[in-house]
Design an enzyme around this catalytic site. Structure first.
Site, PDB file in Angstrom:
ATOM      1  N   LYS A 146       0.874  -1.172   0.000  1.00  0.00           N
ATOM      2  CA  LYS A 146       0.000   0.000   0.000  1.00  0.00           C
ATOM      3  C   LYS A 146       0.913   1.224   0.000  1.00  0.00           C
ATOM      4  O   LYS A 146       1.529   1.551   1.018  1.00  0.00           O
ATOM      5  CB  LYS A 146      -0.912  -0.021   1.237  1.00  0.00           C
ATOM      6  CG  LYS A 146      -2.035   1.037   1.196  1.00  0.00           C
ATOM      7  CD  LYS A 146      -1.550   2.392   1.669  1.00  0.00           C
ATOM      8  CE  LYS A 146      -2.652   3.434   1.593  1.00  0.00           C
ATOM      9  NZ  LYS A 146      -2.125   4.813   1.753  1.00  0.00           N
ATOM     10  N   GLU A 202      10.394  16.697  14.704  1.00  0.00           N
ATOM     11  CA  GLU A 202      10.723  16.486  13.298  1.00  0.00           C
ATOM     12  C   GLU A 202       9.892  17.436  12.442  1.00  0.00           C
ATOM     13  O   GLU A 202       8.669  17.391  12.455  1.00  0.00           O
ATOM     14  CB  GLU A 202      10.453  15.036  12.894  1.00  0.00           C
ATOM     15  CG  GLU A 202      10.908  14.731  11.482  1.00  0.00           C
ATOM     16  CD  GLU A 202      10.711  13.277  11.099  1.00  0.00           C
ATOM     17  OE1 GLU A 202      11.597  12.706  10.445  1.00  0.00           O
ATOM     18  OE2 GLU A 202       9.653  12.713  11.465  1.00  0.00           O
ATOM     19  N   GLY A 247      -4.886   3.555  -2.064  1.00  0.00           N
ATOM     20  CA  GLY A 247      -6.092   3.951  -1.346  1.00  0.00           C
ATOM     21  C   GLY A 247      -5.770   4.799  -0.137  1.00  0.00           C
ATOM     22  O   GLY A 247      -4.606   5.104   0.140  1.00  0.00           O
ATOM     23  N   GLY A 248      -6.786   5.153   0.599  1.00  0.00           N
ATOM     24  CA  GLY A 248      -6.624   6.026   1.749  1.00  0.00           C
ATOM     25  C   GLY A 248      -6.277   5.282   3.025  1.00  0.00           C
ATOM     26  O   GLY A 248      -5.848   4.122   3.001  1.00  0.00           O
ATOM     27  N   GLY A 289      -4.736   1.235   4.387  1.00  0.00           N
ATOM     28  CA  GLY A 289      -3.552   0.951   5.195  1.00  0.00           C
ATOM     29  C   GLY A 289      -3.900   0.264   6.499  1.00  0.00           C
ATOM     30  O   GLY A 289      -3.223  -0.681   6.916  1.00  0.00           O
TER      31      GLY A 289
END
Length: 473
Positions: free
Chosen positions: A171, A380, A202-203, A207
């Site tokens: 993915k 970060e 996909g979104g 996932g």
């Protein structure tokens, strides 16, 4: 515009199970729509995992030589399309095309070939007294990859997984998917057996479905630390092995006897690679307090050479960020740094007026007089922002370097290589470059602390996808 309307499942390009509008992919350079990819669903993940489980029965018992030949064929197919892949990556990620050709395409192809070569020497079994200790493929691998180095992150997972004899369901990120779809095309043209590699775009729901799927055996994820924690939790419910390559806030420790010009200039270029969209970037530059102002002047000079521009223009040294969200995030951190009292040496959060409208540009930014407690020194940022922190002595330098939630990468510079090595050994991080040591695609890469679990590249990566069996006789 590139249009991808099918997923790659079980050796064929198929339409998503559930009809849904395609996902638009935007140019980092001007914000225009340059590609679309299909929106898969959890049902497609089910089909991909089933294909992987079926293919595993035969792929896992192929010989190392057979797997090496197919991996080499995929590498050859990618290399033949290197210029095309570099342009895709430049437009979707923002890295200048010439640099992308070398870093985003050339590097991953080299890594992929390294796994093919490794299969000629790796010992999958060995005698230990009266036992035969066997290393065998772990099963179906769920791979979830980010947008900043799209092809590299795919190969860092798929390469060793295929070499080990595993099958893969991938993915990718929807923000820079074109190089990944091209990779699937290369797998198909190389003759990789059906079901060995499967691609579902996909979104978030895709996932999540993949990470939590009961039909996978290993979950490998690269992304933010927060997302990695959710992936680990989902995979943990199935007691699956998890490999996580997560965030970083790496320290570049410049000791008082270092070649300051070289160390600072190299540090600036490292921090700005891919416009700072690099998890291993040396975003904290630690310099002796008495050399702080001199280091700042060198950094300012180095930054001035990094021409910001369109990623397809030959004179561009620094391109845009990959998305509008990323641009907004980085600009907000620059404002935070100013509000915290750090000295703005170069750059700033204002949008450059002389660049293509709609592009996700952020000026390369350097802060000086940064304190270890500031957010710009601890969090970060994932953009072209460098913090320069002064320290009083070597002990404080090591303490500042290690005072972070992360531990992915770092650097040490010294005129005395033995001294540099001693400091490098004290840093709590997965990799350290000493005096500009070159990148090694066979060396394990991964993090301490919240930078992740497991290792990529080299034999360590191969072993992430192997189980160990002892047979007593």
């Amino acid at each position: 515009m590139r249009t991808y309307d099918k997923l790659y499942l079980d050796g064929a390009w198929v339409s998503p199970t559930v009809a849904a509008p395609p996902t638009e992919v935007y140019s980092a350079a001007d914000g225009s729509v340059i590609a679309t990819v299909p929106a898969g669903s959890p049902a497609d993940i089910d089909n991909a995992v089933a294909a992987g489980r079926t293919a595993f029965a035969t792929w896992s018992v192929t010989t190392p030589a057979e797997r090496a030949a197919l991996i080499t064929a995929i590498a050859d197919a990618l290399e033949a399309r290197a210029d095309e892949l570099a342009e895709m990556t430049a437009l979707e990620v923002g890295m200048p095309r010439k640099l992308a050709r070398r870093v985003q395409i050339g590097g991953p192809v080299m890594v992929l070939r390294s796994f093919a070569e490794m299969l000629g020497t790796y010992e999958f079994s060995r005698e230990v007294n009266n036992s035969l200790v066997v290393r065998e493929a772990a099963g179906v691998v769920a791979a979830i990859t980010p947008w900043n180095y799209p092809l590299n992150q795919v190969i860092a997972k798929v390469g060793p997984a295929l070499a080990a004899g595993c099958t893969v369901v991938l993915k990718p990120s929807d923000e820079a998917p074109s190089p990944v779809f091209a990779f699937a095309e290369c797998c198909n043209s190389a003759g990789l057996p059906a079901g060995v590699f499967n691609l579902v775009s996909g979104g978030d729901e895709v996932g999540k479905a993949l990470a939590a799927h009961t039909g996978v055996d290993v979950v490998s994820f690269t992304g933010s630390t927060a997302a990695g924690a959710h992936v680990a939790q989902a995979a943990g419910k199935n007691i699956n092995r998890v490999a996580l390559e997560l965030g970083g806030k790496s320290a570049n420790v410049i000791l008082d006897d270092a070649d300051l010009e070289k160390a600072v200039t190299s540090g600036v270029n490292n921090a700005m690679l891919n416009s700072g969209q690099t998890c291993a970037a040396w975003t904290r530059m630690l310099v002796p307090a008495q050399l702080h102002d001199e280091a700042v002047a060198i950094a300012e000079k180095a930054i001035a050479k990094l021409t910001l521009g369109h990623p397809l223009e030959d004179g561009t040294r620094l391109g845009p960020l990959a998305s509008a969200d990323q641009q907004a995030r980085v600009r907000s951190y620059i404002d935070i740094g100013i509000a915290e009292g750090a000295t703005l040496v170069a750059g700033g959060s204002d949008v450059p007026a002389d660049l293509p409208a709609g592009g996700y540009y952020v000026r390369p930014t350097v802060f000086a007089d940064v304190k270890p407690s500031m957010r710009i020194a601890r969090e970060e940022i994932f953009g072209p922002v460098l913090s320069i922190l002064p320290y009083s002595d070597e002990e404080e330098a090591v303490a500042i370097a290690n005072d972070t939630d992360y531990g992915l990468h770092g650097a040490v510079w010294s005129g005395d290589s033995d001294r540099a090595m001693k400091v490098a050994r004290r840093l709590r991080t997965g990799q350290v470059d000493v005096n500009g040591g070159a990148w090694n695609p066979l060396a394990p890469f991964g993090g301490y602390k919240k930078s992740g679990l497991g290792r990529e590249y080299g034999e360590a990566a191969l072993e992430e996808y192997l189980e160990t069996k002892s047979i007593q006789r």
